[in-house]
Structure formats: C-alpha cells, structure tokens
Motif scaffolding. Structure first.
Motif, short mmCIF file in Angstrom:
data_model
loop_
_atom_site.label_atom_id
_atom_site.label_comp_id
_atom_site.label_asym_id
_atom_site.label_seq_id
_atom_site.Cartn_x
_atom_site.Cartn_y
_atom_site.Cartn_z
N LEU A 69 0.84 -1.32 -0.16
CA LEU A 69 0.01 0.04 0.14
C LEU A 69 0.92 1.21 0.14
N MET A 70 0.77 2.20 -1.08
CA MET A 70 1.46 3.35 -1.16
C MET A 70 0.81 4.70 -1.05
N ILE A 71 1.40 5.41 -0.35
CA ILE A 71 0.59 6.45 -0.12
C ILE A 71 1.73 7.66 -0.70
N TYR A 72 1.28 8.09 -1.83
CA TYR A 72 2.13 8.91 -2.80
C TYR A 72 1.90 10.46 -2.41
N ARG A 73 0.75 10.81 -1.91
CA ARG A 73 0.25 12.22 -1.86
C ARG A 73 -0.14 12.47 -0.45
N ALA A 74 0.05 13.57 0.14
CA ALA A 74 -0.40 13.95 1.48
C ALA A 74 -0.08 15.23 1.73
N ALA A 75 -0.96 15.67 2.35
CA ALA A 75 -0.78 17.27 2.85
C ALA A 75 -0.08 17.15 4.25
N CYS A 76 1.05 17.65 4.28
CA CYS A 76 1.91 17.36 5.54
C CYS A 76 2.24 18.53 6.28
N SER A 77 2.21 18.64 7.58
CA SER A 77 2.83 19.72 8.17
C SER A 77 3.30 19.11 9.63
N TYR A 78 4.14 19.91 10.06
CA TYR A 78 4.70 19.64 11.29
C TYR A 78 4.09 19.98 12.42
N GLN A 79 3.85 19.05 13.48
CA GLN A 79 3.30 19.57 14.85
C GLN A 79 4.20 19.24 15.89
N THR A 88 -3.73 11.75 0.59
CA THR A 88 -4.86 11.98 -0.49
C THR A 88 -4.60 10.85 -1.46
N GLY A 89 -3.64 10.60 -1.64
CA GLY A 89 -3.47 9.55 -3.08
C GLY A 89 -2.77 8.09 -2.43
N THR A 90 -3.50 7.11 -2.44
CA THR A 90 -3.06 5.95 -2.14
C THR A 90 -3.18 4.83 -3.12
N THR A 91 -2.47 4.12 -3.34
CA THR A 91 -2.29 2.90 -4.36
C THR A 91 -2.02 1.91 -3.74
N LEU A 92 -2.75 0.56 -4.21
CA LEU A 92 -2.37 -0.81 -3.78
C LEU A 92 -1.75 -1.46 -4.70
N ILE A 93 -0.54 -1.94 -4.76
CA ILE A 93 0.14 -2.65 -5.68
C ILE A 93 0.07 -4.06 -5.15
N GLN A 94 -0.58 -4.86 -5.86
CA GLN A 94 -0.74 -6.43 -5.43
C GLN A 94 -1.10 -7.45 -6.57
#
Lengths: 154, 270
Positions: A69-79, A88-94
């Motif tokens: 399972l690949m998460i290739y896009r996300a909105a990331c910020s430091y806490q 926001t973008g997830t792909t399953l390669i299987q």
C-alpha cells in the motif's frame, strides 16, 4: 592461570564472531503491524509489515512481500517534532495490478527523528522513526498501521 | 574440551531467539527469510478471511469494481461557476496553490477541483485583476491595484515552506481548506462553525481553526485571534480551497480582506 585466562578470551572472541555472523544474517527489521477492517466486518491483522519512505512516498508492504500500500500524496505539516500528514493519494500494488484506493479521511504521524516524541496534545508517544497511521477508504475500510520505519530514502 | 562444550552451548543458545522468531513468523521459511504468506501464529489455523489471491493485503472491498455504473444522464460540466464579467484567469496572487473564486465576467472557466497542487477555483472578481505576487501598486489597464503583502513576522526570510521545516504543503481533498486549518472533513466535520462570508451570492462557511495545524501556526505568527465571521471591520483571510477565516485586527494586520500564501505563510491584501 594465564592459560585459563587466555582460554576465556578465546571463547569470548568466538562468541563475538558467532554473534556477528548471526547479526549479519538477520533480515532488515520489519516490525510494523497493520490492521485492515473492511465494511463487511472482515478483519485482517498483519505483523512484520515493512514500512518505508522512499522519494516522499510512504509504503507498507505485507510480510510476504506480495502487497504494498503506497501513499504517494499527502498534505503534511509539522506538529512540533512530529510530521502529521493527511493522505490524499493511495495505491495498492498487489497481484500484478495497481489499484487506486480512494480515501475519505486519514492521518499519518511520522517521527522522523531519532528520539521519541509525544503527539501534540496527547500522551501518545511516537518512537524514534515511528509511524502511526489510520485511514478510512470510500468503501468503508479502515486501515491502521503502527511501527517503525525500515528504510528512509530521500 | 570443556571449553569447546561451553562454546557450542553458547552458540546454540545464541540461535534460539532467531529460531523462535522464525516460529512466530508462521510459515515464513525460518531463519529470517520472510517467506510466503501472511505471518500468523504457527499453531493457529489460517484465518478464513485471508485474501485468496495469493497473499498480500486483503483489500477485496476496495479493489473490486464499483457495483453501480456511472449515471449516463450526469451533466457534462457540473462545476461551472457563475461568471458575470470580463475576467483574466490569473485573478489572484498565485503562489502555487491558487484559489480563484466566482467571477463576474465573460469567461469560460472550467474550474474543477484538481487532485494536484493546482486548484483553480475562482474567487470573487468584479473587475480587472492582477497576479501581483509580492508587488504593490500594480497598474493594469489604467487601474491601479494596491496589493499590500504582509510578510510573515516569524519566518522573516520568506523562504518557501520555511514554516514547515522545508516540507511542501499541498491541500488535501475532502477536507475543509485542504486540511490547512485542521483535519475537518467537508460536510462531516463536527468543528464549530465560525460564521460565514457571503461573496457574489456564494456563502463561505468558516470553521474553528484546530490547534497544531498550519492554520494555527499562521494565526500565531501574526498574533491573530480567530473570531466569528460576519461582523464588519475584521481581518478576513481567504485560505486554500475556498476556505475563509476571520480574526480581529491588530498591530500587524489591519482590517480587510487578505489572501493567504501557503508557501511562505504570508498574506496579501485583496
């Protein structure tokens, strides 16, 4: 007396060599645990999931190496010291196919430091290089993942 | 000989944890070679719901084809926004993540939400607009447009993503404001509503900014305190993906409308 000491030293060296040999043979750590609960109630728990961040992509790979399972896009910020991401973008390669997994919501917390840190406003501690993740897909599947990163490549 | 025996005993003992680990690994082939199959306790039978397709994760619900076909009668361009005037498409300060709102112009804006970093949603635009960046007093077709950029008082070097340890931030779909103000799912958030702004007959609902978010960092940097939108003489900040928040003016930010540059976490007057 000196001869006995010499024997002990030899034993110590031998043990050290054996230990090194086993250490060298040991596989990369894969200590992640993933839980996938589908809308029909099916629950699968996977131990020894391999977690990587390569080229800003987070992947979790099944213990048998056959699913990723690949998460290739996300909105990331430091806490504080914890990187909090909204995937926001997830792909399953299987199984020889690539399937986009549509998400409804989810959060990934990554501690990219070498020290454990608490989540913001929480007593939950994320270990060094630790990952905590929870996702909900459009089909009602919940995915949780906890563990430590096996590999990080920029 | 005694020492040899001791050595062998130590060697055997040192193997024990690895062997145990391999046992825990189910039918993994032992010895740390992560062999086939999902790892399960060796003594337990395989769970019935294991994926039958030869291993990997069980995402059967998510990977099967959709049960319903797409409705054929769906309008082909469902996202056209009202446009009542002349419009250039570069309407707002564009720092990467641009949000354009409805335009009063003759314009064919096929403004559809993108899943990438560029979300071209048009914002209120009743005249000539300019993409000014950090410029002030831009003259466009005889109309002088004042743009006042208030640089972030904390991240003074104004470098992109300096506020986020250098990590680029991009809006996330499904969240109000792309998640900038908090992980508030659109239409399903339980966050407190903080008033609304009406522009060109479009109502933009504002929600309470969540702590430990980029939005709260922004407010903190400018020493702004969020208040309910609606009353006059407020600082109104248009953020990512048609989001808006309001705050009381202070010494750093005067009352007025502002756009937010998520790259530098700075604002510019509209």
């Amino acid at each position: 007396m000196a001869g006995r000491f010499s024997h002990f030293r030899n034993i110590g060296i031998a043990v050290a060599i054996v230990g090194l040999a086993f250490w060298a043979q040991a596989p990369a750590r894969a200590e992640g645990t993933a839980r996938i609960q589908q809308a029909d109630g099916t629950v699968n728990t996977y131990h020894n999931v391999k977690i990587k961040i390569v080229q800003k992509t987070l992947t979790m790979t099944s213990p048998d190496g056959k699913g990723t399972l690949m998460i290739y896009r996300a909105a990331c910020s430091y806490q504080g010291d914890i990187l909090a991401c909204l995937p926001t973008g997830t792909t399953l390669i299987q199984g020889g196919t690539v399937n986009p997994i549509k998400l409804v919501s989810g959060t990934v917390y990554a501690n990219m430091t070498g020290e454990p840190h608490n989540l913001a406003m929480s007593s939950t501690k994320v270990p060094a290089h630790g990952i905590l993740m929870s996702l909900k897909t459009q089909r009602g599947t919940y995915v949780t993942l906890s563990g430590t990163l096996d590999e990080v490549k920029q | 000989m005694k020492y040899l025996a001791l050595f062998l005993a130590l060697a055997v003992l040192s193997q024990a944890p690895i062997a145990a680990s391999a046992q825990r690994g189910g039918r993994g082939g032992g010895g740390g070679r992560g062999g086939g199959g999902m790892r399960a306790p060796a003594a337990r039978p395989m769970p019935a719901q294991r994926p039958s397709g030869g291993g990997g994760f069980n995402f059967s619900q998510d990977t099967r084809p959709a049960s319903r076909p797409q409705p054929a009668q769906r309008p082909s361009q469902p996202n056209n926004r009202p446009n009542n005037g002349n419009n250039n498409n570069n309407n707002r300060p564009n720092y990467g993540n641009n949000n354009n709102r409805p335009n009063n112009g003759n314009n064919n804006n096929n403004n559809r939400p993108n899943n990438g970093n560029n979300n071209n949603n048009n914002r209120p635009n009743n005249g000539n607009n300019v993409n000014s960046g950090n410029h002030n007093n831009v003259n466009v077709s005889g109309n002088t447009v004042n743009r006042t950029v208030i640089n972030n008082p904390v991240y003074v070097n104004n470098s992109a993503w300096g506020w986020n340890h250098g990590v680029a931030w991009a809006p996330a779909p499904y969240y109000w404001g792309g998640g900038f103000w908090g992980a508030m799912a659109i239409g399903a958030t339980s966050a407190a509503i903080y008033g609304s702004i009406v522009a060109n007959n479009v109502t933009y609902t504002s929600y309470q900014v969540q702590p430990s978010t980029p939005g709260s960092t922004f407010l903190s940097n400018y020493q702004l305190v969020q208040v309910q939108c609606g009353p006059p003489n407020l600082v109104v900040v248009y953020g990512p993906q048609n989001s808006v928040i309001c705050a009381n003016p202070n010494d750093l930010v005067a009352a007025g409308n502002y756009t937010l540059n998520t790259d530098t976490l700075s604002i510019a007057s509209m």
